[in-house]
Write a protein that holds these residues in place. Structure first.
Motif, PDB file in Angstrom:
ATOM      1  N   MET A 363       0.632  -1.445  -0.244  1.00 27.33           N
ATOM      2  CA  MET A 363      -0.062   0.460   0.175  1.00 27.33           C
ATOM      3  C   MET A 363       0.840   1.169  -0.241  1.00 27.33           C
ATOM      4  O   MET A 363       0.440   2.038  -0.434  1.00 27.33           O
ATOM      5  CB  MET A 363      -0.782   0.165   1.074  1.00 27.33           C
ATOM      6  N   PHE A 364       1.989   0.943   0.756  1.00 24.61           N
ATOM      7  CA  PHE A 364       3.104   2.221   0.763  1.00 24.61           C
ATOM      8  C   PHE A 364       4.399   2.103  -0.267  1.00 24.61           C
ATOM      9  O   PHE A 364       5.692   2.012   0.842  1.00 24.61           O
ATOM     10  CB  PHE A 364       2.986   2.629   2.054  1.00 24.61           C
ATOM     11  N   GLY A 365       4.197   1.508  -1.298  1.00 24.60           N
ATOM     12  CA  GLY A 365       5.934   1.258  -2.210  1.00 24.60           C
ATOM     13  C   GLY A 365       6.309   2.215  -2.761  1.00 24.60           C
ATOM     14  O   GLY A 365       6.234   2.826  -3.142  1.00 24.60           O
ATOM     15  N   ASP A 366       7.469   2.615  -1.544  1.00 29.15           N
ATOM     16  CA  ASP A 366       7.997   3.757  -2.959  1.00 29.15           C
ATOM     17  C   ASP A 366       9.815   3.576  -1.919  1.00 29.15           C
ATOM     18  O   ASP A 366       9.697   3.340  -0.269  1.00 29.15           O
ATOM     19  CB  ASP A 366       7.892   4.999  -2.050  1.00 29.15           C
ATOM     20  N   LEU A 436      -9.541  -3.726 -15.813  1.00 31.85           N
ATOM     21  CA  LEU A 436      -9.663  -3.155 -14.277  1.00 31.85           C
ATOM     22  C   LEU A 436      -8.424  -3.140 -13.944  1.00 31.85           C
ATOM     23  O   LEU A 436      -7.519  -4.050 -14.307  1.00 31.85           O
ATOM     24  CB  LEU A 436     -10.288  -4.224 -13.224  1.00 31.85           C
ATOM     25  N   ASN A 437      -7.915  -2.116 -13.025  1.00 36.42           N
ATOM     26  CA  ASN A 437      -6.737  -1.617 -12.515  1.00 36.42           C
ATOM     27  C   ASN A 437      -6.069  -3.336 -11.947  1.00 36.42           C
ATOM     28  O   ASN A 437      -6.628  -3.957 -10.918  1.00 36.42           O
ATOM     29  CB  ASN A 437      -6.519  -1.279 -11.325  1.00 36.42           C
ATOM     30  N   THR A 438      -4.495  -3.602 -11.862  1.00 37.52           N
ATOM     31  CA  THR A 438      -4.169  -5.182 -12.357  1.00 37.52           C
ATOM     32  C   THR A 438      -3.747  -5.140 -10.617  1.00 37.52           C
ATOM     33  O   THR A 438      -3.896  -5.609 -10.139  1.00 37.52           O
ATOM     34  CB  THR A 438      -2.945  -5.084 -12.369  1.00 37.52           C
ATOM     35  N   VAL A 439      -4.308  -4.192  -9.661  1.00 36.21           N
ATOM     36  CA  VAL A 439      -3.397  -4.032  -8.114  1.00 36.21           C
ATOM     37  C   VAL A 439      -4.444  -4.485  -7.795  1.00 36.21           C
ATOM     38  O   VAL A 439      -4.313  -5.312  -5.998  1.00 36.21           O
ATOM     39  CB  VAL A 439      -2.552  -2.644  -7.960  1.00 36.21           C
ATOM     40  N   PHE A 440      -6.097  -4.170  -8.437  1.00 33.43           N
ATOM     41  CA  PHE A 440      -6.885  -4.477  -7.437  1.00 33.43           C
ATOM     42  C   PHE A 440      -7.561  -5.810  -8.138  1.00 33.43           C
ATOM     43  O   PHE A 440      -7.442  -6.781  -6.257  1.00 33.43           O
ATOM     44  CB  PHE A 440      -8.360  -3.482  -7.907  1.00 33.43           C
ATOM     45  N   VAL A 441      -7.228  -6.212  -8.855  1.00 31.43           N
ATOM     46  CA  VAL A 441      -7.487  -7.448  -9.000  1.00 31.43           C
ATOM     47  C   VAL A 441      -6.073  -8.713  -8.472  1.00 31.43           C
ATOM     48  O   VAL A 441      -6.807 -10.048  -7.132  1.00 31.43           O
ATOM     49  CB  VAL A 441      -7.204  -8.026 -10.153  1.00 31.43           C
ATOM     50  N   ARG A 565      -8.849  -2.277  -1.047  1.00 29.51           N
ATOM     51  CA  ARG A 565      -8.163  -1.146  -0.023  1.00 29.51           C
ATOM     52  C   ARG A 565      -6.516  -1.162   0.025  1.00 29.51           C
ATOM     53  O   ARG A 565      -5.897  -0.553  -0.434  1.00 29.51           O
ATOM     54  CB  ARG A 565      -8.553  -1.036   1.353  1.00 29.51           C
ATOM     55  N   ILE A 566      -6.239  -2.640  -0.148  1.00 32.44           N
ATOM     56  CA  ILE A 566      -4.656  -2.683  -0.996  1.00 32.44           C
ATOM     57  C   ILE A 566      -4.678  -2.156  -2.435  1.00 32.44           C
ATOM     58  O   ILE A 566      -3.706  -1.137  -2.124  1.00 32.44           O
ATOM     59  CB  ILE A 566      -4.052  -4.098  -0.647  1.00 32.44           C
ATOM     60  N   GLY A 567      -4.947  -2.397  -3.105  1.00 36.74           N
ATOM     61  CA  GLY A 567      -4.838  -1.967  -4.304  1.00 36.74           C
ATOM     62  C   GLY A 567      -5.443  -0.587  -4.079  1.00 36.74           C
ATOM     63  O   GLY A 567      -4.469  -0.039  -5.364  1.00 36.74           O
ATOM     64  N   ALA A 568      -5.922   0.082  -3.809  1.00 37.15           N
ATOM     65  CA  ALA A 568      -6.428   2.072  -3.581  1.00 37.15           C
ATOM     66  C   ALA A 568      -5.235   2.602  -2.770  1.00 37.15           C
ATOM     67  O   ALA A 568      -5.462   3.054  -3.562  1.00 37.15           O
ATOM     68  CB  ALA A 568      -8.328   1.862  -2.911  1.00 37.15           C
ATOM     69  N   PHE A 569      -4.990   2.379  -2.004  1.00 39.81           N
ATOM     70  CA  PHE A 569      -3.806   3.000  -1.274  1.00 39.81           C
ATOM     71  C   PHE A 569      -2.675   2.543  -2.207  1.00 39.81           C
ATOM     72  O   PHE A 569      -2.191   3.643  -2.276  1.00 39.81           O
ATOM     73  CB  PHE A 569      -3.139   2.158   0.237  1.00 39.81           C
ATOM     74  N   ALA A 570      -2.288   1.173  -2.501  1.00 38.20           N
ATOM     75  CA  ALA A 570      -1.546   1.460  -3.523  1.00 38.20           C
ATOM     76  C   ALA A 570      -1.303   2.538  -4.745  1.00 38.20           C
ATOM     77  O   ALA A 570      -0.283   3.707  -5.086  1.00 38.20           O
ATOM     78  CB  ALA A 570      -1.408   0.417  -4.584  1.00 38.20           C
ATOM     79  N   SER A 572      -3.427   5.480  -4.776  1.00 34.38           N
ATOM     80  CA  SER A 572      -4.195   6.524  -4.301  1.00 34.38           C
ATOM     81  C   SER A 572      -2.075   7.690  -4.042  1.00 34.38           C
ATOM     82  O   SER A 572      -2.147   8.261  -4.027  1.00 34.38           O
ATOM     83  CB  SER A 572      -4.366   6.718  -2.601  1.00 34.38           C
ATOM     84  N   HIS A 573      -1.361   6.326  -3.474  1.00 34.34           N
ATOM     85  CA  HIS A 573      -0.163   6.337  -2.535  1.00 34.34           C
ATOM     86  C   HIS A 573       0.366   7.513  -4.140  1.00 34.34           C
ATOM     87  O   HIS A 573       1.631   8.065  -3.821  1.00 34.34           O
ATOM     88  CB  HIS A 573       0.641   5.663  -2.645  1.00 34.34           C
ATOM     89  N   ALA A 574       0.593   6.626  -5.610  1.00 28.02           N
ATOM     90  CA  ALA A 574       0.929   7.295  -6.585  1.00 28.02           C
ATOM     91  C   ALA A 574       0.647   8.427  -7.749  1.00 28.02           C
ATOM     92  O   ALA A 574       0.940   8.978  -7.637  1.00 28.02           O
ATOM     93  CB  ALA A 574       1.370   6.265  -7.530  1.00 28.02           C
ATOM     94  N   ALA A 575      -0.865   8.129  -6.607  1.00 24.10           N
ATOM     95  CA  ALA A 575      -1.633   9.610  -7.203  1.00 24.10           C
ATOM     96  C   ALA A 575      -0.987  11.221  -6.993  1.00 24.10           C
ATOM     97  O   ALA A 575      -1.127  12.082  -7.127  1.00 24.10           O
ATOM     98  CB  ALA A 575      -2.774   9.515  -7.173  1.00 24.10           C
ATOM     99  N   MET A 576      -1.220  10.809  -5.018  1.00 26.05           N
ATOM    100  CA  MET A 576      -0.631  11.741  -4.856  1.00 26.05           C
ATOM    101  C   MET A 576       0.651  12.325  -4.617  1.00 26.05           C
ATOM    102  O   MET A 576       1.420  13.652  -4.908  1.00 26.05           O
ATOM    103  CB  MET A 576      -0.786  11.575  -2.920  1.00 26.05           C
ATOM    104  N   MET A 577       1.437  11.335  -5.465  1.00 22.64           N
ATOM    105  CA  MET A 577       2.813  11.786  -5.598  1.00 22.64           C
ATOM    106  C   MET A 577       3.297  12.752  -6.073  1.00 22.64           C
ATOM    107  O   MET A 577       3.787  13.054  -7.013  1.00 22.64           O
ATOM    108  CB  MET A 577       4.109  10.905  -5.567  1.00 22.64           C
TER     109      MET A 577
END
Length: 648
Positions: A363-366, A436-441, A565-570, A572-577
């Protein structure tokens, strides 16, 4: 893992209990239980009624230690014997109390001087010799105060009728202070007039000398002199304690041990047998400590230890002591927040450590922010031993790993290539769903696997607790596992384009487990050979079971979707950056590095906190609730010495 505990009884001659406690029990971790409560079947048991002889001396030693400037830096003097410690505390108390008594006398004298100052202070503007005025024979005088409004009336209307002189001193918002002088012949008339003006008389004694100002300053000099004497006494007391600091610190430490050891009597019992008096102690000790303890007392014929293997002979389940590898030690905090495992339950610490860190990283990959978490949390844990800091450091490792997987370093995605994919960009085509977004799947698939693993853990725990009904027929037992695994297998086959099982097979795969779950209660009674009847009617049982089954199926669905939510936060983290870099003007090739740094710190702090909470929610609600009860009680060693060992 959970450390295995053994229940032991320790006994020996009554007068030997202090030696045993000091020599043996203080070296090992043992949770003492009340012998009177645990050994109810033993006759002739009595409590110890002795008063702790070390408590008073310990209280004084603690008082003196608290007065030392830095007791932690004092090297204790270990040459003192027990008699020497008592003599040291007694002499120090006498000397220190003598200084305190002198100090109290000076304080009382200062209070007296200041009360006299308060009396004379308002009259300081008067230019007169008090010793002369207070001894006038032919002039009457009255010192006091009059309300401001009456003073103005006196000046305006009565001054001509007064046959006296009023000399003003100080004044405040409410009163005017001063004195009036009158001949003895007219004193009665003047007194009556001033009384009508609410004049309040203030009596001065003949102890004042010189003018009021001189008398005030003389009193102040005496106050300062006494304050200096108090300061000298404080220095003398500090020097007294500092000179004896090594002995005081050593005495405090040893008396604390002796007092705690003596208080073991609160948990002990006495037993008289054939005119001999014995003590009995009982409690829990780990298998490892018990082996060392038994080896230690092998040649001591005054102490007898009995290991109780039959748990039915004592009350309560064993306490829980966790022992995990250092890397997973911080995650015990999360387990304790939920509840410690019972003695026959699995310790989920390693499970929590792995799943929490892995999900947090996803969820917080950076790479950059992950390294910040690793370094910051690692340093804080190394120096302060804060469990949460250790958790942050471990999560930072997985954040760094997933940063490489996503190709992100401080939000920049053009510095390193993604080992796996970019969370925002990569899509997967699914039947009937479309793109569908792959990380969601992947997140949902991962959630399915975690739920299946949690069910397996539930089955293991149920078998360990000999709860056959929960193991076979619970929604998280074998029946629930078969039902959910069948759904997962069918979905996976369908989404990957493979043939799904036929209708009859699906009916059996889905129907039989649901029927087993529905009839869990009667089936459990059957296999446990219990003959209790049903509390409600059969119709009500079926209606209630139907709605519970419906709720169960909804919970399977909602619990699985929670992992989205795991994929959603992954994402959203990229989007916020991306927003941070856009605000910094990174697209133009010359970013504002201050904005980049502040943006990364903000995202790292705010989103890191949110992600940490969300992952903990997944742990508690989607995983722990399926297999973990947390009904254990903490292992609490009796002596403070043992507790200090646990902190190192």
């Amino acid at each position: 893992m959970i450390v295995k505990m053994k229940f032991i009884n320790i006994s020996g001659p009554r007068d030997d209990i202090d030696r045993v406690t000091d020599l043996y029990l203080s070296k090992y971790e043992i949770q003492l239980e009340s012998a009177l409560s645990e050994l109810k079947t033993v006759d002739n048991l009595r409590p110890f009624m002795e008063i702790n002889p070390y408590r008073e001396a310990l209280a004084q030693a603690e008082q003196f230690t608290a007065l030392l400037e830095d007791p932690e830096q004092v090297t204790p003097d270990t040459d003192l014997g027990l008699d020497g410690m008592f003599e040291l505390i007694r002499n120090t108390s006498t000397d220190y109390q003598s200084l305190q008594e002198k100090k109290e006398k000076l304080k009382k004298k200062i209070e007296e001087l200041r009360s006299r100052q308060l009396v004379i202070a308002p009259f300081r503007p008067l230019d007169c010799n008090l010793s002369e005025v207070l001894n006038y024979k032919y002039i009457a005088y009255r010192f006091g105060k009059i309300a401001v409004e009456y003073y103005y009336k006196m000046q305006k209307y009565l001054m001509e009728d007064l046959e006296s002189i009023f000399v003003e001193g100080e004044r405040d918002e409410s009163y005017v202070y001063g004195a009036y002088f009158v001949s003895p012949r007219d004193a009665q008339k003047s007194d009556a007039i001033f009384r009508s003006l609410h004049f309040e008389r203030i009596m001065l004694t003949d102890s004042y000398e010189g003018t009021p100002a001189d008398a005030y300053h003389k009193l102040q000099r005496e106050v300062n002199k006494n304050l200096n004497q108090i300061e000298e006494l404080d220095k003398e007391a500090a020097q007294l304690l500092a000179a004896r600091a090594p002995q005081i610190v050593a005495a405090k430490k040893r008396l604390e041990e002796l007092s705690n050891n003596f208080d073991v009597r609160k948990m002990a019992a006495r037993m008289e047998d054939n005119q001999e008096d014995y003590y009995i102690l009982c409690g829990w000790m780990s298998e490892g400590d018990l082996e060392k303890f038994q080896a230690d007392i092998e040649h001591d014929d005054k102490i007898f230890v009995v290991v109780v293997d039959d748990r039915e002979t004592h009350f309560g389940a064993p306490p829980t002591k966790l022992k995990n590898p250092k890397v997973f030690k911080p995650f015990e905090m999360y387990v304790q927040m939920y509840g410690l495992p019972a003695h026959n339950e699995m310790d989920p610490t390693v499970f929590v450590g792995l799943t929490y860190s892995f999900i947090f990283g996803a969820m917080f990959g950076d790479v950059g922010q992950g390294l910040l978490l690793l370094i910051g949390g690692g340093l804080l844990y190394y120096f302060k031993r804060i469990p949460l800091a250790g958790i942050v450091a471990t999560a930072g490792i997985f954040s760094t790993i997933f940063g490489f997987m996503f190709g992100s370093i401080f939000g920049f995605e053009d510095i390193i290539d993604a080992v796996w994919l970019r969370p925002i960009e990569h899509m997967t085509m699914l039947p009937f769903v479309g793109k569908l977004n792959t990380v969601f799947v992947v997140a949902v698939a991962f959630g399915m696997g975690i739920i299946i693993l949690a069910m397996i853990l539930h089955i293991i725990n149920a078998f360990r607790c000999h709860d056959l009904g929960d193991a076979w027929f619970d929604v998280n037992g074998v029946a629930g596992l078969v039902f959910y695994a069948s759904i997962v297998a069918t979905i996976v086959l369908f989404m990957t384009g493979h043939k799904t099982p036929g209708g009859i097979v699906l009916a059996v795969m889905f129907g039989v487990p649901l029927l087993l779950i529905l009839f869990k209660e009667p089936l459990t009674k059957k296999i446990e050979k219990r003959a209790e009847g049903m509390e409600e009617s059969k119709a009500m049982f079926l209606v209630q079971g139907f709605f519970e089954l419906f709720e169960t199926m909804l919970s399977y669905f909602s619990n699985t979707l929670s992992f989205v939510r795991i994929g959603a936060f992954a994402v959203s983290h990229a989007a916020m950056m991306e927003v941070v870099l856009m605000l910094a003007g990174a697209e133009k090739g010359n970013p504002n590095w201050i904005v980049v740094v502040l943006g990364n710190l903000f995202v790292c702090g705010m989103e890191g906190l949110i992600v940490g909470i969300q992952v903990l929610r997944l742990e508690y609600y989607e995983m722990f609730s399926r297999f973990y009860k947390g009904s254990g009680r903490a292992f609490d060693p009796y002596t403070k010495t043992n507790k200090k060992k646990n902190t190192h």
